[in-house]
Scaffold this active site. Structure first.
Site, PDB file in Angstrom:
ATOM      1  N   SER A  15     -12.809   2.488  20.404  1.00  0.00           N
ATOM      2  CA  SER A  15     -13.344   1.281  21.040  1.00  0.00           C
ATOM      3  C   SER A  15     -12.762   0.005  20.433  1.00  0.00           C
ATOM      4  O   SER A  15     -12.555  -0.983  21.142  1.00  0.00           O
ATOM      5  CB  SER A  15     -14.873   1.255  20.975  1.00  0.00           C
ATOM      6  OG  SER A  15     -15.328   1.041  19.664  1.00  0.00           O
ATOM      7  N   ARG A  67      -1.751  16.004   1.032  1.00  0.00           N
ATOM      8  CA  ARG A  67      -1.931  14.632   1.503  1.00  0.00           C
ATOM      9  C   ARG A  67      -0.606  13.879   1.447  1.00  0.00           C
ATOM     10  O   ARG A  67      -0.307  13.068   2.323  1.00  0.00           O
ATOM     11  CB  ARG A  67      -2.981  13.908   0.653  1.00  0.00           C
ATOM     12  CG  ARG A  67      -3.366  12.577   1.261  1.00  0.00           C
ATOM     13  CD  ARG A  67      -4.495  11.927   0.531  1.00  0.00           C
ATOM     14  NE  ARG A  67      -4.026  11.253  -0.672  1.00  0.00           N
ATOM     15  CZ  ARG A  67      -4.786  10.494  -1.442  1.00  0.00           C
ATOM     16  NH1 ARG A  67      -6.053  10.344  -1.149  1.00  0.00           N
ATOM     17  NH2 ARG A  67      -4.295   9.904  -2.503  1.00  0.00           N
ATOM     18  N   MET A  92      -9.708   7.672   9.972  1.00  0.00           N
ATOM     19  CA  MET A  92     -10.638   8.294   9.025  1.00  0.00           C
ATOM     20  C   MET A  92      -9.954   9.117   7.927  1.00  0.00           C
ATOM     21  O   MET A  92     -10.578   9.995   7.340  1.00  0.00           O
ATOM     22  CB  MET A  92     -11.651   9.164   9.786  1.00  0.00           C
ATOM     23  CG  MET A  92     -12.437   8.407  10.840  1.00  0.00           C
ATOM     24  SD  MET A  92     -13.265   6.930  10.203  1.00  0.00           S
ATOM     25  CE  MET A  92     -14.656   7.694   9.378  1.00  0.00           C
ATOM     26  N   ARG A  93      -8.697   8.844   7.654  1.00  0.00           N
ATOM     27  CA  ARG A  93      -8.021   9.488   6.526  1.00  0.00           C
ATOM     28  C   ARG A  93      -7.748   8.440   5.456  1.00  0.00           C
ATOM     29  O   ARG A  93      -7.443   7.286   5.781  1.00  0.00           O
ATOM     30  CB  ARG A  93      -6.679  10.102   6.952  1.00  0.00           C
ATOM     31  CG  ARG A  93      -6.753  11.102   8.065  1.00  0.00           C
ATOM     32  CD  ARG A  93      -7.582  12.309   7.740  1.00  0.00           C
ATOM     33  NE  ARG A  93      -7.035  13.158   6.686  1.00  0.00           N
ATOM     34  CZ  ARG A  93      -7.633  14.268   6.264  1.00  0.00           C
ATOM     35  NH1 ARG A  93      -8.809  14.628   6.777  1.00  0.00           N
ATOM     36  NH2 ARG A  93      -7.083  14.993   5.317  1.00  0.00           N
ATOM     37  N   LEU A  95      -5.377   6.901   2.870  1.00  0.00           N
ATOM     38  CA  LEU A  95      -3.944   6.865   2.595  1.00  0.00           C
ATOM     39  C   LEU A  95      -3.704   6.770   1.094  1.00  0.00           C
ATOM     40  O   LEU A  95      -4.413   6.045   0.387  1.00  0.00           O
ATOM     41  CB  LEU A  95      -3.310   5.656   3.286  1.00  0.00           C
ATOM     42  CG  LEU A  95      -3.340   5.669   4.810  1.00  0.00           C
ATOM     43  CD1 LEU A  95      -2.788   4.357   5.352  1.00  0.00           C
ATOM     44  CD2 LEU A  95      -2.550   6.847   5.352  1.00  0.00           C
ATOM     45  N   HIS A 111     -14.011  -2.310   8.798  1.00  0.00           N
ATOM     46  CA  HIS A 111     -15.020  -1.472   8.157  1.00  0.00           C
ATOM     47  C   HIS A 111     -16.414  -1.928   8.596  1.00  0.00           C
ATOM     48  O   HIS A 111     -16.697  -3.133   8.599  1.00  0.00           O
ATOM     49  CB  HIS A 111     -14.892  -1.574   6.633  1.00  0.00           C
ATOM     50  CG  HIS A 111     -15.904  -0.738   5.923  1.00  0.00           C
ATOM     51  ND1 HIS A 111     -15.788   0.640   5.815  1.00  0.00           N
ATOM     52  CD2 HIS A 111     -17.072  -1.061   5.318  1.00  0.00           C
ATOM     53  CE1 HIS A 111     -16.846   1.108   5.164  1.00  0.00           C
ATOM     54  NE2 HIS A 111     -17.638   0.101   4.848  1.00  0.00           N
ATOM     55  N   GLU A 145      -7.361   1.253  -3.393  1.00  0.00           N
ATOM     56  CA  GLU A 145      -8.761   1.655  -3.522  1.00  0.00           C
ATOM     57  C   GLU A 145      -9.430   1.544  -2.147  1.00  0.00           C
ATOM     58  O   GLU A 145      -9.263   0.533  -1.456  1.00  0.00           O
ATOM     59  CB  GLU A 145      -9.462   0.726  -4.512  1.00  0.00           C
ATOM     60  CG  GLU A 145     -10.580   1.392  -5.279  1.00  0.00           C
ATOM     61  CD  GLU A 145     -11.239   0.412  -6.243  1.00  0.00           C
ATOM     62  OE1 GLU A 145     -12.449   0.524  -6.427  1.00  0.00           O
ATOM     63  OE2 GLU A 145     -10.534  -0.468  -6.764  1.00  0.00           O
TER      64      GLU A 145
END
Ligand code: GRF
Length: 214
Positions: A15, A67, A92-93, A95, A111, A145
Site C-alpha cells: 500500500s 544472508r 521485511m528483511r 539488510l 517504519h 542498525e
C-alpha cells in the site's frame, strides 16, 4: 528536469508503494519509480507495480543459503536499476551492513512508529500494551542498525480509548501514505542533508519543513 530514479523494495501488500506511485502520477515529486523488487513472489506489491506499468523483479530470500548471498543478489538487482534513491516500503528483511553501506545517503525506510520508540515488529500492539497515548510513523535514512538512522520526517496521532490493534494500524497507515511521498519529494528536491544523527533541511522555507501532527 531530470527525474530521480527510484527503486522500491517490498515484501507484501504494497500500500505504501501504491501511495508513492499515485503521488508520482499526480506530479508530487521530481522522481520516477522505475523498478520494484520483492523478496517474496506473488505479493500485492508486485501486482500494484504491474498495474502502474513499473518493471518488477523477485529476489526470493528462500533461494539463498546465507544472508550474505541474498544481500549480494539483491544489491545486483538494485544496481541494475541504477537508482538515485532506494525506498524500503514494507520490506521485511534485514539488510547486512555491506548492503546498507553501498547505498549510504540514498536508502530510506518507512517504519510504523515514532522512532526511536518502538523499533522492530508489532508496533501497534506494543503501543497499546504500554498505554502510550501518542503514536505514528517515521521515514528515516537507513543505517546498519535496524530502525535507527537519521529521521527525515514523522507524523503523529493520538491513540483513542477505543483503538485496537487493527484500528491503530489503519490510522497510522493513512499517515504513512502521506508521509512517504512527502519525504521522497524532499529527497528528490535535494532538500535533505545528513548531519551526523540528524537530517537538516537545505534551503527550505519553514512552511515546507516536516509534517505536523495529525
Ligand atoms: C507498513 O506499515 C510499513 O510502515 C511497514 O510495513 C507495512 C507495509 O505495508 N514497514 P504496505 O506493504 O506498504 O501496505
Amino acid at each position: 528536469m531530470t527525474l530521480a530514479r527510484i527503486t522500491v523494495l517490498c515484501s507484501g501488500r504494497g500500500s505504501n508503494l501504491g501511495s508513492l506511485l499515485a503521488a508520482e502520477r499526480a506530479g508530487a515529486f521530481a522522481g520516477s519509480v522505475t523498478h520494484v523488487i520483492s523478496n517474496r513472489p506473488g505479493v500485492g506489491a508486485l501486482a500494484i507495480a504491474r498495474d502502474y506499468g513499473v518493471s518488477t523483479e523477485v529476489v526470493d530470500h528462500k533461494a539463498f543459503a546465507t544472508r550474505e548471498a541474498f544481500d549480494a543478489a539483491l544489491c545486483d538487482a538494485i544496481d541494475r536499476s541504477s537508482p538515485d534513491l532506494v525506498v524500503l516500503a514494507g520490506f521485511m528483511r534485514v539488510l547486512g551492513a555491506a548492503a546498507v553501506g553501498r547505498y549510504t545517503g540514498r536508502l530510506v525506510n518507512i517504519h510504523p512508529s515514532l522512532l526511536p520508540s518502538y523499533p522492530g515488529l508489532h508496533t501497534h500492539r506494543r503501543v497499546l500494551a504500554d498505554g502510550a497515548t501518542i503514536h505514528g510513523c517515521t521515514v528515516h535514512f537507513v543505517t546498519p542498525e535496524v530502525d535507527v538512522g537519521p529521521i527525515i520526517a514523522q507524523s503523529a496521532l493520538t491513540v483513542r480509548d477505543d483503538d485496537d490493534e487493527a484500528s491503530l494500524a489503519a490510522r497510522v497507515l493513512e499517515l504513512e501514505h502521506k508521509l512517504l511521498p512527502q519525504a521522497v519529494q524532499w529527497f528528490c528536491a535535494g532538500r535533505l542533508a545528513i548531519d551526523g544523527p540528524r537530517v537538516r533541511f537545505v534551503d527550505a522555507p519553514a512552511s515546507e519543513r516536516r509534517a505536523g501532527a495529525a
